[in-house]
Design a protein around this motif. Structure first.
Motif, PDB file in Angstrom:
ATOM      1  N   PHE A   1       0.791  -1.433   0.106  1.00 37.82           N
ATOM      2  CA  PHE A   1       0.043   0.118   0.018  1.00 37.82           C
ATOM      3  C   PHE A   1       0.923   1.429  -0.170  1.00 37.82           C
ATOM      4  CE2 PHE A   1      -2.652  -3.260   1.998  1.00 37.82           C
ATOM      5  CZ  PHE A   1      -3.774  -2.973   1.177  1.00 37.82           C
ATOM      6  N   ILE A   2       0.489   2.200  -0.810  1.00 36.17           N
ATOM      7  CA  ILE A   2       1.212   3.541  -0.958  1.00 36.17           C
ATOM      8  C   ILE A   2       0.187   4.539  -0.565  1.00 36.17           C
ATOM      9  CG2 ILE A   2       2.723   5.013  -2.361  1.00 36.17           C
ATOM     10  CD1 ILE A   2       3.463   2.556  -4.048  1.00 36.17           C
ATOM     11  N   GLN A   3       0.661   5.261   0.570  1.00 35.12           N
ATOM     12  CA  GLN A   3      -0.072   6.244   0.790  1.00 35.12           C
ATOM     13  C   GLN A   3       0.288   7.892   0.592  1.00 35.12           C
ATOM     14  OE1 GLN A   3      -2.274   4.380   4.595  1.00 35.12           O
ATOM     15  NE2 GLN A   3      -1.670   6.379   4.868  1.00 35.12           N
ATOM     16  N   ASN A   4      -0.371   8.894   0.250  1.00 34.83           N
ATOM     17  CA  ASN A   4       0.023  10.250   0.016  1.00 34.83           C
ATOM     18  C   ASN A   4      -0.110  10.880   1.340  1.00 34.83           C
ATOM     19  OD1 ASN A   4       1.006  12.518  -1.142  1.00 34.83           O
ATOM     20  ND2 ASN A   4      -0.685  12.939  -2.251  1.00 34.83           N
ATOM     21  N   GLY A   5       0.580  10.749   2.320  1.00 33.56           N
ATOM     22  CA  GLY A   5       0.527  11.547   3.732  1.00 33.56           C
ATOM     23  C   GLY A   5       0.324  10.342   4.650  1.00 33.56           C
ATOM     24  N   ASP A   6       0.718  10.783   5.938  1.00 27.57           N
ATOM     25  CA  ASP A   6       0.804   9.851   7.134  1.00 27.57           C
ATOM     26  C   ASP A   6      -0.545   9.573   7.920  1.00 27.57           C
ATOM     27  OD1 ASP A   6       0.927  12.375   8.254  1.00 27.57           O
ATOM     28  OD2 ASP A   6       2.855  11.539   9.294  1.00 27.57           O
ATOM     29  N   ARG A   7      -1.664   9.737   7.222  1.00 33.56           N
ATOM     30  CA  ARG A   7      -3.153   9.830   7.998  1.00 33.56           C
ATOM     31  C   ARG A   7      -3.422   8.357   7.925  1.00 33.56           C
ATOM     32  NH1 ARG A   7      -3.465  11.684   3.166  1.00 33.56           N
ATOM     33  NH2 ARG A   7      -5.008  10.991   1.523  1.00 33.56           N
ATOM     34  N   GLU A   8      -4.235   7.995   8.658  1.00 35.39           N
ATOM     35  CA  GLU A   8      -4.950   6.657   8.876  1.00 35.39           C
ATOM     36  C   GLU A   8      -5.910   6.523   7.780  1.00 35.39           C
ATOM     37  OE1 GLU A   8      -5.560   5.550  13.104  1.00 35.39           O
ATOM     38  OE2 GLU A   8      -3.712   5.758  13.480  1.00 35.39           O
TER      39      GLU A   8
ATOM     40  N   LEU B   1      10.285  -0.608  -3.664  1.00 35.67           N
ATOM     41  CA  LEU B   1       9.734  -1.500  -4.868  1.00 35.67           C
ATOM     42  C   LEU B   1      10.847  -2.586  -5.258  1.00 35.67           C
ATOM     43  CD1 LEU B   1       8.042   0.822  -7.307  1.00 35.67           C
ATOM     44  CD2 LEU B   1       7.021  -1.000  -5.882  1.00 35.67           C
ATOM     45  N   ASN B   2      12.097  -2.040  -5.155  1.00 33.72           N
ATOM     46  CA  ASN B   2      13.237  -3.123  -5.301  1.00 33.72           C
ATOM     47  C   ASN B   2      13.196  -4.051  -4.027  1.00 33.72           C
ATOM     48  OD1 ASN B   2      15.714  -4.010  -6.997  1.00 33.72           O
ATOM     49  ND2 ASN B   2      16.802  -2.846  -5.212  1.00 33.72           N
TER      50      ASN B   2
ATOM     51  N   VAL C   1       1.640  -6.726  -6.338  1.00 31.42           N
ATOM     52  CA  VAL C   1       0.385  -5.619  -6.130  1.00 31.42           C
ATOM     53  C   VAL C   1       0.714  -4.478  -5.416  1.00 31.42           C
ATOM     54  CG1 VAL C   1      -2.043  -5.273  -5.863  1.00 31.42           C
ATOM     55  CG2 VAL C   1      -1.367  -7.658  -6.567  1.00 31.42           C
ATOM     56  N   VAL C   2       0.420  -3.475  -6.041  1.00 33.62           N
ATOM     57  CA  VAL C   2       0.532  -2.026  -5.428  1.00 33.62           C
ATOM     58  C   VAL C   2      -0.887  -1.493  -5.387  1.00 33.62           C
ATOM     59  CG1 VAL C   2       1.424   0.282  -5.471  1.00 33.62           C
ATOM     60  CG2 VAL C   2       2.770  -1.777  -5.989  1.00 33.62           C
ATOM     61  N   GLY C   3      -1.525  -1.118  -4.220  1.00 34.81           N
ATOM     62  CA  GLY C   3      -2.678  -0.695  -3.835  1.00 34.81           C
ATOM     63  C   GLY C   3      -2.663   0.926  -3.225  1.00 34.81           C
ATOM     64  N   MET C   4      -3.745   1.880  -3.738  1.00 30.21           N
ATOM     65  CA  MET C   4      -3.525   3.080  -3.400  1.00 30.21           C
ATOM     66  C   MET C   4      -5.117   3.842  -3.148  1.00 30.21           C
ATOM     67  SD  MET C   4      -0.734   5.116  -5.813  1.00 30.21           S
ATOM     68  CE  MET C   4      -0.821   4.012  -7.166  1.00 30.21           C
TER      69      MET C   4
ATOM     70  N   SER D   1       5.102  -5.979 -14.574  1.00 29.88           N
ATOM     71  CA  SER D   1       4.277  -6.974 -14.165  1.00 29.88           C
ATOM     72  C   SER D   1       3.510  -6.776 -13.005  1.00 29.88           C
ATOM     73  CB  SER D   1       4.815  -8.398 -14.126  1.00 29.88           C
ATOM     74  OG  SER D   1       5.716  -8.389 -13.025  1.00 29.88           O
ATOM     75  N   THR D   2       3.871  -6.009 -12.324  1.00 26.85           N
ATOM     76  CA  THR D   2       3.166  -5.404 -10.886  1.00 26.85           C
ATOM     77  C   THR D   2       1.661  -4.868 -11.092  1.00 26.85           C
ATOM     78  OG1 THR D   2       5.392  -4.947  -9.689  1.00 26.85           O
ATOM     79  CG2 THR D   2       3.356  -4.086  -8.942  1.00 26.85           C
ATOM     80  N   LYS D   3       0.858  -5.257 -10.513  1.00 27.20           N
ATOM     81  CA  LYS D   3      -0.571  -4.884 -10.841  1.00 27.20           C
ATOM     82  C   LYS D   3      -0.712  -3.622  -9.825  1.00 27.20           C
ATOM     83  CE  LYS D   3      -1.822  -8.555 -13.158  1.00 27.20           C
ATOM     84  NZ  LYS D   3      -1.422  -8.379 -14.789  1.00 27.20           N
ATOM     85  N   VAL D   4      -1.357  -2.731 -10.505  1.00 24.58           N
ATOM     86  CA  VAL D   4      -1.816  -1.312  -9.574  1.00 24.58           C
ATOM     87  C   VAL D   4      -3.256  -1.384  -9.399  1.00 24.58           C
ATOM     88  CG1 VAL D   4      -1.402   1.186  -9.350  1.00 24.58           C
ATOM     89  CG2 VAL D   4       0.555  -0.317 -10.396  1.00 24.58           C
ATOM     90  N   LEU D   5      -3.830  -1.360  -8.196  1.00 20.34           N
ATOM     91  CA  LEU D   5      -5.070  -1.083  -7.928  1.00 20.34           C
ATOM     92  C   LEU D   5      -5.209   0.066  -7.055  1.00 20.34           C
ATOM     93  CD1 LEU D   5      -5.624  -4.666  -6.398  1.00 20.34           C
ATOM     94  CD2 LEU D   5      -5.999  -4.091  -8.822  1.00 20.34           C
TER      95      LEU D   5
END
Length: 91
Positions: A6-13, A44-45, A51-54, A77-81
């Motif tokens: 999971f990648i977040q844009n900010g450190d909120r819950e 990423l490395n 899978v990457v989710g945002m 090949s990484t899926k982005v959701l």
């Protein structure tokens, strides 16, 4: 076992990523990174997610497109959701 990042844009819950992570951790591995506090390329490395989710709010949609492109360049090949209000209502 799949790896989900999971990648977040900010450190909120955020409830979405927390709920999904608690569910998938029964059979898979998940991790979270705060964009800008860690290097996306290094994460990423080192983690090599399948899978990457945002979670994307409307104010974040340009950011999400940029990050998705970076993920695909690093590993096509990484899926982005994308989830959240913007992808749900503005398909």
């Amino acid at each position: 076992m799949a790896k989900l990042l999971f990648i977040q844009n900010g450190d909120r819950e955020l409830d979405g990523p927390m709920s999904i992570s608690s569910y998938v951790n029964k059979n898979h591995d998940s991790d979270l990174m705060i964009y800008g506090k860690e290097s996306l390329a290094e994460k990423l490395n080192s983690y090599q997610p399948h899978v990457v989710g945002m979670q994307v709010l409307t104010k974040d949609h340009f950011w999400a497109k940029k990050v998705a492109k970076e993920v695909k360049i690093a590993n096509p090949s990484t899926k982005v959701l994308l989830g959240g209000p913007h992808p749900t209502f503005y398909r």
